[in-house]
Motif scaffolding. Sequence first.
Motif, PDB file in Angstrom:
ATOM      1  N   ARG A 170       0.828  -1.204   0.000  1.00 42.26           N
ATOM      2  CA  ARG A 170       0.000   0.000   0.000  1.00 42.26           C
ATOM      3  C   ARG A 170       0.868   1.261   0.000  1.00 42.26           C
ATOM      4  NH1 ARG A 170      -3.267  -1.474   4.235  1.00 42.26           N
ATOM      5  NH2 ARG A 170      -4.203  -3.108   2.976  1.00 42.26           N
ATOM      6  N   THR A 171       1.957   1.247   0.753  1.00 39.45           N
ATOM      7  CA  THR A 171       2.759   2.466   0.855  1.00 39.45           C
ATOM      8  C   THR A 171       3.800   2.572  -0.246  1.00 39.45           C
ATOM      9  OG1 THR A 171       4.177   1.303   2.392  1.00 39.45           O
ATOM     10  CG2 THR A 171       2.489   2.741   3.337  1.00 39.45           C
ATOM     11  N   ALA A 173       3.744   0.972  -3.362  1.00 42.50           N
ATOM     12  CA  ALA A 173       3.244   0.288  -4.558  1.00 42.50           C
ATOM     13  C   ALA A 173       4.052   0.603  -5.816  1.00 42.50           C
ATOM     14  CB  ALA A 173       1.769   0.625  -4.769  1.00 42.50           C
ATOM     15  N   PRO A 174       4.408   1.898  -6.067  1.00 42.42           N
ATOM     16  CA  PRO A 174       5.166   2.173  -7.299  1.00 42.42           C
ATOM     17  C   PRO A 174       6.486   1.410  -7.354  1.00 42.42           C
ATOM     18  CG  PRO A 174       4.394   4.205  -6.311  1.00 42.42           C
ATOM     19  CD  PRO A 174       4.125   3.128  -5.326  1.00 42.42           C
ATOM     20  N   LEU A 178       7.380  -1.437 -10.153  1.00 46.17           N
ATOM     21  CA  LEU A 178       8.548  -1.304 -11.027  1.00 46.17           C
ATOM     22  C   LEU A 178       9.428  -2.542 -10.924  1.00 46.17           C
ATOM     23  CD1 LEU A 178       9.722   2.379 -10.540  1.00 46.17           C
ATOM     24  CD2 LEU A 178       8.993   1.319 -12.648  1.00 46.17           C
ATOM     25  N   PHE A 294      14.207   0.432 -14.786  1.00 49.05           N
ATOM     26  CA  PHE A 294      13.126   0.195 -13.822  1.00 49.05           C
ATOM     27  C   PHE A 294      13.715  -0.066 -12.435  1.00 49.05           C
ATOM     28  CE2 PHE A 294       9.569  -1.413 -16.851  1.00 49.05           C
ATOM     29  CZ  PHE A 294       9.531  -0.157 -17.405  1.00 49.05           C
ATOM     30  N   ALA A 296      16.697   0.691 -11.295  1.00 48.12           N
ATOM     31  CA  ALA A 296      17.387   1.871 -10.774  1.00 48.12           C
ATOM     32  C   ALA A 296      16.380   2.886 -10.253  1.00 48.12           C
ATOM     33  CB  ALA A 296      18.256   2.492 -11.868  1.00 48.12           C
ATOM     34  N   LEU A 297      15.283   3.094 -11.002  1.00 49.27           N
ATOM     35  CA  LEU A 297      14.245   4.029 -10.564  1.00 49.27           C
ATOM     36  C   LEU A 297      13.663   3.583  -9.231  1.00 49.27           C
ATOM     37  CD1 LEU A 297      11.999   5.102 -13.551  1.00 49.27           C
ATOM     38  CD2 LEU A 297      13.451   6.502 -12.135  1.00 49.27           C
ATOM     39  N   ILE A 300      16.061   4.404  -6.517  1.00 51.07           N
ATOM     40  CA  ILE A 300      16.120   5.843  -6.249  1.00 51.07           C
ATOM     41  C   ILE A 300      14.874   6.282  -5.477  1.00 51.07           C
ATOM     42  CG2 ILE A 300      16.246   8.126  -7.288  1.00 51.07           C
ATOM     43  CD1 ILE A 300      17.507   6.755  -9.735  1.00 51.07           C
ATOM     44  N   PHE A 301      13.709   5.779  -5.917  1.00 51.67           N
ATOM     45  CA  PHE A 301      12.466   6.124  -5.210  1.00 51.67           C
ATOM     46  C   PHE A 301      12.569   5.732  -3.751  1.00 51.67           C
ATOM     47  CE2 PHE A 301       9.666   5.784  -9.194  1.00 51.67           C
ATOM     48  CZ  PHE A 301       9.878   7.123  -9.429  1.00 51.67           C
TER      49      PHE A 301
ATOM     50  N   THR B   3      -1.283   7.426  -2.817  1.00 50.29           N
ATOM     51  CA  THR B   3      -0.562   6.364  -3.521  1.00 50.29           C
ATOM     52  C   THR B   3      -0.888   6.423  -5.003  1.00 50.29           C
ATOM     53  OG1 THR B   3      -0.911   5.069  -1.554  1.00 50.29           O
ATOM     54  CG2 THR B   3      -0.014   3.933  -3.446  1.00 50.29           C
ATOM     55  N   GLU B   6       0.994   9.156  -6.505  1.00 51.16           N
ATOM     56  CA  GLU B   6       2.392   8.744  -6.652  1.00 51.16           C
ATOM     57  C   GLU B   6       2.568   7.850  -7.872  1.00 51.16           C
ATOM     58  OE1 GLU B   6       3.746   6.947  -3.078  1.00 51.16           O
ATOM     59  OE2 GLU B   6       3.694   8.830  -1.973  1.00 51.16           O
ATOM     60  N   LEU B   7       1.592   6.958  -8.072  1.00 47.45           N
ATOM     61  CA  LEU B   7       1.655   6.095  -9.261  1.00 47.45           C
ATOM     62  C   LEU B   7       1.664   6.938 -10.518  1.00 47.45           C
ATOM     63  CD1 LEU B   7      -0.648   3.042  -8.493  1.00 47.45           C
ATOM     64  CD2 LEU B   7       1.758   3.019  -9.090  1.00 47.45           C
ATOM     65  N   VAL B  10       5.057   8.354 -11.006  1.00 51.66           N
ATOM     66  CA  VAL B  10       5.942   7.328 -11.564  1.00 51.66           C
ATOM     67  C   VAL B  10       5.673   7.161 -13.058  1.00 51.66           C
ATOM     68  CG1 VAL B  10       6.495   4.878 -11.511  1.00 51.66           C
ATOM     69  CG2 VAL B  10       6.198   6.118  -9.401  1.00 51.66           C
ATOM     70  N   ILE B  13       7.359   9.812 -14.987  1.00 55.09           N
ATOM     71  CA  ILE B  13       8.791   9.573 -15.129  1.00 55.09           C
ATOM     72  C   ILE B  13       9.052   8.475 -16.155  1.00 55.09           C
ATOM     73  CG2 ILE B  13      10.836   8.761 -13.919  1.00 55.09           C
ATOM     74  CD1 ILE B  13       9.537  10.047 -11.417  1.00 55.09           C
ATOM     75  N   LEU B  14       8.211   7.412 -16.114  1.00 56.35           N
ATOM     76  CA  LEU B  14       8.374   6.342 -17.101  1.00 56.35           C
ATOM     77  C   LEU B  14       8.178   6.884 -18.508  1.00 56.35           C
ATOM     78  CD1 LEU B  14       6.696   3.223 -15.505  1.00 56.35           C
ATOM     79  CD2 LEU B  14       9.098   3.775 -15.744  1.00 56.35           C
ATOM     80  N   LEU B  17      11.313   8.417 -19.674  1.00 55.96           N
ATOM     81  CA  LEU B  17      12.229   7.391 -20.181  1.00 55.96           C
ATOM     82  C   LEU B  17      11.794   6.928 -21.567  1.00 55.96           C
ATOM     83  CD1 LEU B  17      12.899   5.166 -17.058  1.00 55.96           C
ATOM     84  CD2 LEU B  17      14.350   6.889 -18.041  1.00 55.96           C
ATOM     85  N   LEU B 101      18.261   8.765 -16.545  1.00 56.60           N
ATOM     86  CA  LEU B 101      18.380   8.220 -15.189  1.00 56.60           C
ATOM     87  C   LEU B 101      19.270   9.120 -14.338  1.00 56.60           C
ATOM     88  CD1 LEU B 101      18.786   4.375 -15.361  1.00 56.60           C
ATOM     89  CD2 LEU B 101      16.978   5.694 -14.332  1.00 56.60           C
ATOM     90  N   PHE B 104      17.494  12.014 -13.266  1.00 53.62           N
ATOM     91  CA  PHE B 104      16.561  11.756 -12.174  1.00 53.62           C
ATOM     92  C   PHE B 104      17.287  11.681 -10.836  1.00 53.62           C
ATOM     93  CE2 PHE B 104      13.725   9.253  -9.546  1.00 53.62           C
ATOM     94  CZ  PHE B 104      12.641  10.091  -9.611  1.00 53.62           C
ATOM     95  N   ILE B 105      18.475  11.049 -10.834  1.00 54.78           N
ATOM     96  CA  ILE B 105      19.262  10.988  -9.598  1.00 54.78           C
ATOM     97  C   ILE B 105      19.612  12.409  -9.158  1.00 54.78           C
ATOM     98  CG2 ILE B 105      21.446  10.223  -8.608  1.00 54.78           C
ATOM     99  CD1 ILE B 105      21.296   7.836 -10.517  1.00 54.78           C
ATOM    100  N   TRP B 123       8.063  12.677  -4.376  1.00 57.26           N
ATOM    101  CA  TRP B 123       8.763  12.668  -5.679  1.00 57.26           C
ATOM    102  C   TRP B 123       8.210  13.660  -6.675  1.00 57.26           C
ATOM    103  CZ3 TRP B 123       6.964   7.109  -5.491  1.00 57.26           C
ATOM    104  CH2 TRP B 123       7.714   6.398  -4.574  1.00 57.26           C
TER     105      TRP B 123
END
Lengths: 305, 221
Positions: A170-171, A173-174, A178, A294, A296-297, A300-301, B3, B6-7, B10, B13-14, B17, B101, B104-105, B123
């Motif tokens: 739940r916390t 998930a991304p 990935l 994926f 690496a991301l 990093i996340f 969440t 956040e998805l 993400v 960001i994808l 890429l 990448l 992003f870092i 993020w």
Amino acid sequence: METLKPLGQYLAVMLLSPLLPGVINRVKAFFGGRRGRPLLQLYSDLYKLTRKTPVYSRTTTWVFRAGPVIGVSAMLTALAVLPFAGRPSFLAFDGDFIFLIYLLGLARFATVLAALDTGSAFEGIGASREMQFAVFAEPAFFLGLAALARVTGHTSLSAMFGALTEDIWRTAAPVLALLTASFFIVLLAENSRVPADDPDTHLELTMIHEVMALDHSGPDLACILYGAALKFWVFGALIACMVLPRHSGSWFSDSALFLLVMLATAAAVGVVESVIARLRLIKVPYMLITAFAFSALALIFQMGR
Amino acid sequence: MHTFAELIIVFVILMDLALAVTGSLSTCIKLVALQGVVAGVLPLLAGHGAPYVRAALFAAVIVTLKGAVFPWLLMRARDKSGARKDVEPLISYPASIMLCLGAFIASSWMGSRLPLPETEVAWIVPASLATVFTGFLLITTRTKAITQVLGYLVIENGIYIFGLALFVEQPMMVELAILLDVFVAVFVMGIAIFHISREFDHIDTAELSELSDWRRGEYGK
């Protein structure tokens, strides 16, 4: 009874893993409108091959004979550290995910050495390609497992997947999504499935993994086929443990659910093989770099949390 | 709900890429449009307590502009210019993805150091900075004039997401003015690309850095 369970799980894995390639083939046949091979074809193949007398070329040495044996025993050792249905394996120790990666590397190294030992040009091509793709697949896999270690705060595979609960999904998930995607791509490449390699091709110039096994016969070929099935189980089990964070506490229902997800993973691979074409050889590293990105991301996340 | 936001981050960001590795021009246009739509929907998910009708109206305007009008204009420019259908990058695709990448870092490091108000969605600052960088990457490493417009749009997406991190909801006038600017810019650039390709038979920017008289060696004669 409690001590028997890990052993039972281990035996179950050894017995059930040749089933998965059968499932993949049946799914592919379904998409092609055919009936396909029997589900248990690999079992009969293995039985047939173990009774045959192996043929060895005069140019080969002991390296050629050792290759398949080292390959299959590395896989059997890898399965001993791999969790089953989120339950700890009997060889679990801190940092065993690095051990797992090195075992996979050892198996690949032995297979490649055996292929080069034949002195055949085709096997040399296969060995070179196998190594070329491994260079891209291994960092993706390693970074992925490192990110997972960071998410769960453990360094043992059993503890990692044991600590993976629904709350973490739940916390984070991304991150986990990935990682699952990355592991699936690595699974396809490492097991020479379609976007990277075609397991059914019989043209030496286009084969990658299969071409390295061309000169093996009899029990040696059985070892290679069985090792490939075990390797598929290793990657499939990682994905299944990842998407199945619920631990009900009942050993039987957990295991049944886990096996069901394993079959679903095999079916998913079959669907992928049916709906997309094989990539051009120079595009395969791109796919693996995507898996690396994926992982690496995800790492990093997780660090930026 | 966060969440889910956040998805979406993400996902943005994808898509950065994906933009870095896509070779087809029309896929690039569609990806930029999709990113704009996703970014436009984001305030509906991250916002709270704000007047809801106004936010929905903004989202609708942004989705129409970035999701329908811009892709249409760009596709038209692409067809009329008669250019080749791939982006012709100056660096290889793996190098592009590695640069992305790295960006992003760097942007997550920068995002942790910038003195910004706490946002509830993680993020969001790194993602916006990385998107801006991807836009720069598209502008600098692709040779076509049309990809420069795309890069400009990606930068706008990034700045928009960055604005979300600061205000959640931007003042109406500012937002509308930015949208109008972007619209006019894309419109003008579409026409400009068409004229460039008609004058010079190509839209390769590397060739445009020299004057045509100079190239023929007639300068000074």
